[in-house]
Design a protein around this motif. Structure first.
Motif, PDB file in Angstrom:
ATOM      1  N   ILE A 135      -1.275  21.669  -1.853  1.00  0.00           N
ATOM      2  CA  ILE A 135      -2.182  22.256  -0.598  1.00  0.00           C
ATOM      3  C   ILE A 135      -3.609  21.811  -1.101  1.00  0.00           C
ATOM      4  CG2 ILE A 135      -2.880  23.999   0.669  1.00  0.00           C
ATOM      5  CD1 ILE A 135      -0.277  25.373   0.048  1.00  0.00           C
ATOM      6  N   LEU A 136      -3.983  21.931  -2.301  1.00  0.00           N
ATOM      7  CA  LEU A 136      -5.436  21.866  -2.991  1.00  0.00           C
ATOM      8  C   LEU A 136      -5.429  20.112  -2.837  1.00  0.00           C
ATOM      9  CD1 LEU A 136      -7.940  22.399  -4.180  1.00  0.00           C
ATOM     10  CD2 LEU A 136      -6.900  22.325  -6.430  1.00  0.00           C
ATOM     11  N   MET A 137      -4.378  19.343  -3.070  1.00  0.00           N
ATOM     12  CA  MET A 137      -4.409  18.022  -3.332  1.00  0.00           C
ATOM     13  C   MET A 137      -4.793  17.611  -1.475  1.00  0.00           C
ATOM     14  SD  MET A 137      -2.171  15.184  -4.998  1.00  0.00           S
ATOM     15  CE  MET A 137      -1.776  13.391  -4.043  1.00  0.00           C
ATOM     16  N   ALA A 138      -4.189  18.152  -0.460  1.00  0.00           N
ATOM     17  CA  ALA A 138      -4.162  18.044   0.740  1.00  0.00           C
ATOM     18  C   ALA A 138      -5.654  18.094   1.248  1.00  0.00           C
ATOM     19  CB  ALA A 138      -3.252  18.750   1.471  1.00  0.00           C
ATOM     20  N   PHE A 175     -17.329  11.811  -8.659  1.00  0.00           N
ATOM     21  CA  PHE A 175     -17.759  13.228  -8.303  1.00  0.00           C
ATOM     22  C   PHE A 175     -16.495  14.287  -9.271  1.00  0.00           C
ATOM     23  CE2 PHE A 175     -15.159  15.491  -5.182  1.00  0.00           C
ATOM     24  CZ  PHE A 175     -14.681  14.230  -4.456  1.00  0.00           C
ATOM     25  N   VAL A 176     -16.948  15.257  -9.505  1.00  0.00           N
ATOM     26  CA  VAL A 176     -16.090  16.234 -10.348  1.00  0.00           C
ATOM     27  C   VAL A 176     -15.519  17.192  -8.772  1.00  0.00           C
ATOM     28  CG1 VAL A 176     -15.849  18.122 -11.718  1.00  0.00           C
ATOM     29  CG2 VAL A 176     -17.200  15.892 -12.382  1.00  0.00           C
ATOM     30  N   GLN A 177     -14.174  17.539  -8.826  1.00  0.00           N
ATOM     31  CA  GLN A 177     -13.928  18.274  -7.914  1.00  0.00           C
ATOM     32  C   GLN A 177     -14.408  19.635  -7.963  1.00  0.00           C
ATOM     33  OE1 GLN A 177      -9.695  19.045  -8.602  1.00  0.00           O
ATOM     34  NE2 GLN A 177      -9.111  19.021  -6.433  1.00  0.00           N
ATOM     35  N   SER A 178     -14.517  20.353  -9.159  1.00  0.00           N
ATOM     36  CA  SER A 178     -15.204  21.729  -8.858  1.00  0.00           C
ATOM     37  C   SER A 178     -16.618  21.767  -8.609  1.00  0.00           C
ATOM     38  CB  SER A 178     -14.908  22.282 -10.410  1.00  0.00           C
ATOM     39  OG  SER A 178     -15.789  21.736 -11.136  1.00  0.00           O
ATOM     40  N   HIS A 179     -17.163  20.705  -8.646  1.00  0.00           N
ATOM     41  CA  HIS A 179     -18.640  20.629  -7.989  1.00  0.00           C
ATOM     42  C   HIS A 179     -18.928  20.690  -6.646  1.00  0.00           C
ATOM     43  CE1 HIS A 179     -20.469  18.320 -11.970  1.00  0.00           C
ATOM     44  NE2 HIS A 179     -19.901  19.625 -12.294  1.00  0.00           N
ATOM     45  N   VAL A 180     -17.801  20.538  -5.708  1.00  0.00           N
ATOM     46  CA  VAL A 180     -17.800  20.465  -4.296  1.00  0.00           C
ATOM     47  C   VAL A 180     -16.938  21.555  -3.949  1.00  0.00           C
ATOM     48  CG1 VAL A 180     -17.194  19.044  -2.219  1.00  0.00           C
ATOM     49  CG2 VAL A 180     -18.013  18.097  -4.362  1.00  0.00           C
ATOM     50  N   PRO A 181     -17.353  23.064  -3.627  1.00  0.00           N
ATOM     51  CA  PRO A 181     -16.870  24.012  -3.396  1.00  0.00           C
ATOM     52  C   PRO A 181     -16.001  24.047  -1.989  1.00  0.00           C
ATOM     53  CG  PRO A 181     -19.076  24.501  -3.167  1.00  0.00           C
ATOM     54  CD  PRO A 181     -18.986  23.060  -3.534  1.00  0.00           C
ATOM     55  N   GLU A 182     -16.220  22.922  -1.276  1.00  0.00           N
ATOM     56  CA  GLU A 182     -15.351  23.044   0.025  1.00  0.00           C
ATOM     57  C   GLU A 182     -13.839  22.490  -0.191  1.00  0.00           C
ATOM     58  OE1 GLU A 182     -18.459  21.966  -0.354  1.00  0.00           O
ATOM     59  OE2 GLU A 182     -19.568  22.869   1.204  1.00  0.00           O
ATOM     60  N   HIS A 183     -13.632  22.136  -1.355  1.00  0.00           N
ATOM     61  CA  HIS A 183     -12.219  21.775  -1.731  1.00  0.00           C
ATOM     62  C   HIS A 183     -11.152  23.163  -1.863  1.00  0.00           C
ATOM     63  CE1 HIS A 183     -12.432  17.495  -3.127  1.00  0.00           C
ATOM     64  NE2 HIS A 183     -13.857  17.736  -3.027  1.00  0.00           N
ATOM     65  N   THR A 184     -11.725  24.169  -2.542  1.00  0.00           N
ATOM     66  CA  THR A 184     -11.071  25.354  -2.514  1.00  0.00           C
ATOM     67  C   THR A 184     -11.016  25.914  -1.098  1.00  0.00           C
ATOM     68  OG1 THR A 184     -13.167  26.259  -3.609  1.00  0.00           O
ATOM     69  CG2 THR A 184     -11.265  25.674  -4.838  1.00  0.00           C
ATOM     70  N   LEU A 218       1.729  13.500  -0.332  1.00  0.00           N
ATOM     71  CA  LEU A 218       0.954  12.869   0.538  1.00  0.00           C
ATOM     72  C   LEU A 218       1.655  12.900   1.881  1.00  0.00           C
ATOM     73  CD1 LEU A 218      -1.576  11.158   0.042  1.00  0.00           C
ATOM     74  CD2 LEU A 218      -0.431   9.512   1.147  1.00  0.00           C
ATOM     75  N   GLU A 219       3.017  13.149   1.598  1.00  0.00           N
ATOM     76  CA  GLU A 219       3.701  13.399   2.918  1.00  0.00           C
ATOM     77  C   GLU A 219       3.493  14.660   3.501  1.00  0.00           C
ATOM     78  OE1 GLU A 219       5.425  12.294   5.816  1.00  0.00           O
ATOM     79  OE2 GLU A 219       5.173  10.722   4.233  1.00  0.00           O
ATOM     80  N   LEU A 220       3.446  15.718   2.459  1.00  0.00           N
ATOM     81  CA  LEU A 220       2.759  17.332   2.850  1.00  0.00           C
ATOM     82  C   LEU A 220       1.511  16.989   3.455  1.00  0.00           C
ATOM     83  CD1 LEU A 220       3.381  20.187   2.838  1.00  0.00           C
ATOM     84  CD2 LEU A 220       1.925  20.316   0.796  1.00  0.00           C
ATOM     85  N   THR A 221       0.527  16.236   3.045  1.00  0.00           N
ATOM     86  CA  THR A 221      -0.921  16.168   3.350  1.00  0.00           C
ATOM     87  C   THR A 221      -0.970  15.673   4.951  1.00  0.00           C
ATOM     88  OG1 THR A 221      -1.653  15.578   1.297  1.00  0.00           O
ATOM     89  CG2 THR A 221      -3.061  15.207   3.054  1.00  0.00           C
ATOM     90  N   LEU A 241      -5.459  25.686   4.466  1.00  0.00           N
ATOM     91  CA  LEU A 241      -4.378  24.961   4.727  1.00  0.00           C
ATOM     92  C   LEU A 241      -3.157  25.817   4.119  1.00  0.00           C
ATOM     93  CD1 LEU A 241      -5.530  21.392   3.546  1.00  0.00           C
ATOM     94  CD2 LEU A 241      -5.165  22.135   6.083  1.00  0.00           C
ATOM     95  N   ALA A 242      -3.654  26.375   3.023  1.00  0.00           N
ATOM     96  CA  ALA A 242      -2.240  27.227   2.427  1.00  0.00           C
ATOM     97  C   ALA A 242      -1.883  28.302   3.582  1.00  0.00           C
ATOM     98  CB  ALA A 242      -2.923  28.153   1.325  1.00  0.00           C
ATOM     99  N   CYS A 243      -2.661  28.734   4.538  1.00  0.00           N
ATOM    100  CA  CYS A 243      -2.161  29.641   5.633  1.00  0.00           C
ATOM    101  C   CYS A 243      -1.285  28.806   6.629  1.00  0.00           C
ATOM    102  CB  CYS A 243      -3.360  30.216   6.204  1.00  0.00           C
ATOM    103  SG  CYS A 243      -4.077  31.446   5.167  1.00  0.00           S
ATOM    104  N   LEU A 244      -1.226  27.539   6.449  1.00  0.00           N
ATOM    105  CA  LEU A 244      -0.532  26.555   7.342  1.00  0.00           C
ATOM    106  C   LEU A 244       0.743  26.173   6.753  1.00  0.00           C
ATOM    107  CD1 LEU A 244      -3.293  24.687   9.333  1.00  0.00           C
ATOM    108  CD2 LEU A 244      -1.776  26.295  10.345  1.00  0.00           C
ATOM    109  N   THR A 245       0.830  26.349   5.497  1.00  0.00           N
ATOM    110  CA  THR A 245       2.004  25.994   4.626  1.00  0.00           C
ATOM    111  C   THR A 245       3.181  26.895   4.590  1.00  0.00           C
ATOM    112  OG1 THR A 245       0.350  24.646   3.470  1.00  0.00           O
ATOM    113  CG2 THR A 245       2.554  24.460   2.590  1.00  0.00           C
ATOM    114  N   GLY A 246       4.065  26.525   4.913  1.00  0.00           N
ATOM    115  CA  GLY A 246       5.416  27.270   4.531  1.00  0.00           C
ATOM    116  C   GLY A 246       5.955  27.409   2.971  1.00  0.00           C
TER     117      GLY A 246
END
Ligand code: TRP
Length: 351
Positions: A131-134, A81-90, A155-158, A96-101
């Motif tokens: 963060i998007l990768m996580a 699949f194509v990432q932008s076809h699945v809006p749940e990624h963003t 991956l460590e961040l994930t 997750l961005a709100c949990l990342t320093g």
């Protein structure tokens, strides 16, 4: 049905895929398909962290899908699949961005490198890329993530983000393990053999694309940089150019490095280059031919990707719903026609 471990991985459609993608990613993905539930993604949202030409991005995305298939990804077995076809990624990415320093992102080696490379466009997306990768990984509750060594830090961040979320809000995410491909998977530039072969290298002669014609392969191997010396002996440290050609020959023929040394005992670089050229042409031929066939059928590719997105989304939605709930977002009740909403009560009723 028995539960197979889940795998997610992705490649950005930011250039044509090289033989390095084959050895470092696609080859392994193909062999993992039967024993795992696999999600293979074309990471177009990641690609726009550096400027992309829209027409080219569209074309590359479709080409990348065709190449995944041509290399042996089976759409019956795996979800492509194509990432932008699945809006749940963003969507998950924001949570997750709100949990990342800030510090966690600015420490990332790839961010430092890329922001040095693209000085004029150090955008927030480039910063938030890991963060998007996580989000990509955690959405699918992946157990294993095949990535190159350069992605290990992401991956460590994930893993940290998954653990942090689980700690604050209760167990929600599986904490994934990296799956680093076996050694010998790394292919170096044909022109500067101490650098990794990169699809975005401006010097075409440095890169072997999976779709290269026999003429292109001949030219690139002929011009490939070798080291001083004469014997065909594997020595990554002192003869990186020659060693890289030997690795390529190993990939194209399946022969071991020791057998290759034997084969060319008493011969020189020229003989190795000649044999390598023919081996590569034959090795890449079926991939290129299948790629060209698929390229002529974009309708098929598009419908395959639509089906893949649907399957991916079914899984992604489950995770996102759980995340939203755990965070305390108010659930959205179904709207029922005819039921009065308290807010628009009596006072305006007779207007
Ligand atoms: N960042 C990866 C790369 O450039 C591509 C990628 C995006 C990825 N999302 C991913 C890889 C999730 C593994 C899992 O190589």
């Amino acid at each position: 049905m028995e539960q197979r471990p889940v795998i997610l991985s992705g490649i950005q459609p930011s250039g044509r895929l090289t033989i390095g993608h084959y050895t470092g990613a696609l080859r392994n993905w193909v062999s993992l398909q039967q024993s795992h539930e696999c999600y293979f993604m074309i990471a177009d949202l990641h690609a726009i962290t550096v400027r992309q030409d829209p027409a080219e991005l569209r074309q590359r995305t479709l080409e990348t899908a065709a190449l995944f298939l041509a290399c042996g990804i089976d759409p019956q077995q795996s979800v492509l699949f194509v990432q932008s076809h699945v809006p749940e990624h963003t969507q998950l990415s924001w949570v997750l961005a709100c949990l990342t320093g800030m510090g966690e992102c600015s420490r990332m080696t790839q961010f430092k490198e890329k922001s040095a490379q693209h000085r004029h466009n150090v955008n927030v997306g480039l910063f938030a890329y890991p963060i998007l990768m996580a989000a990509d990984i955690l959405l699918y509750q992946a157990d294993l993530v095949p990535v190159g060594a350069d992605q290990k830090q992401h991956l460590e961040l994930t893993r940290n983000l998954a653990e942090r979320f689980n700690h604050y809000y209760g167990t929600t995410f599986r904490v994934p393990e990296p799956y680093i491909p076996p050694l010998g998977a790394k292919i170096m530039s044909l022109q500067e053999p101490r650098k990794k072969m990169s699809k975005s290298d401006p010097n075409e002669n440095a890169v072997l694309f999976l779709t290269d014609s026999p003429e292109a392969i001949r030219r690139k191997i002929r011009r490939a940089v070798t080291d001083s010396g004469r014997e065909v002996r594997y020595d990554e440290q002192n003869r990186p150019g020659l060693s890289n050609l030997m690795v390529l020959y190993h990939i194209a023929t399946g022969k071991s490095i020791a057998d290759i040394e034997q084969e060319f005992a008493g011969a020189g670089y020229a003989e190795l280059k000649a044999a390598l050229t023919e081996a590569l042409i034959e090795f890449l031929r079926p991939i290129r031919e299948e790629f060209e066939r698929l390229q002529r059928d974009s309708g098929y590719l598009l419908s395959l990707l639509a089906h893949g997105a649907e399957r991916a989304r079914a899984r992604a939605q489950q995770t996102l719903r759980l995340v939203y709930d755990r965070m305390g977002f108010l659930p959205q009740a179904p709207y029922v026609e005819g039921v009065r909403i308290a807010m628009e009560d009596s006072s305006h009723a007779d207007l």
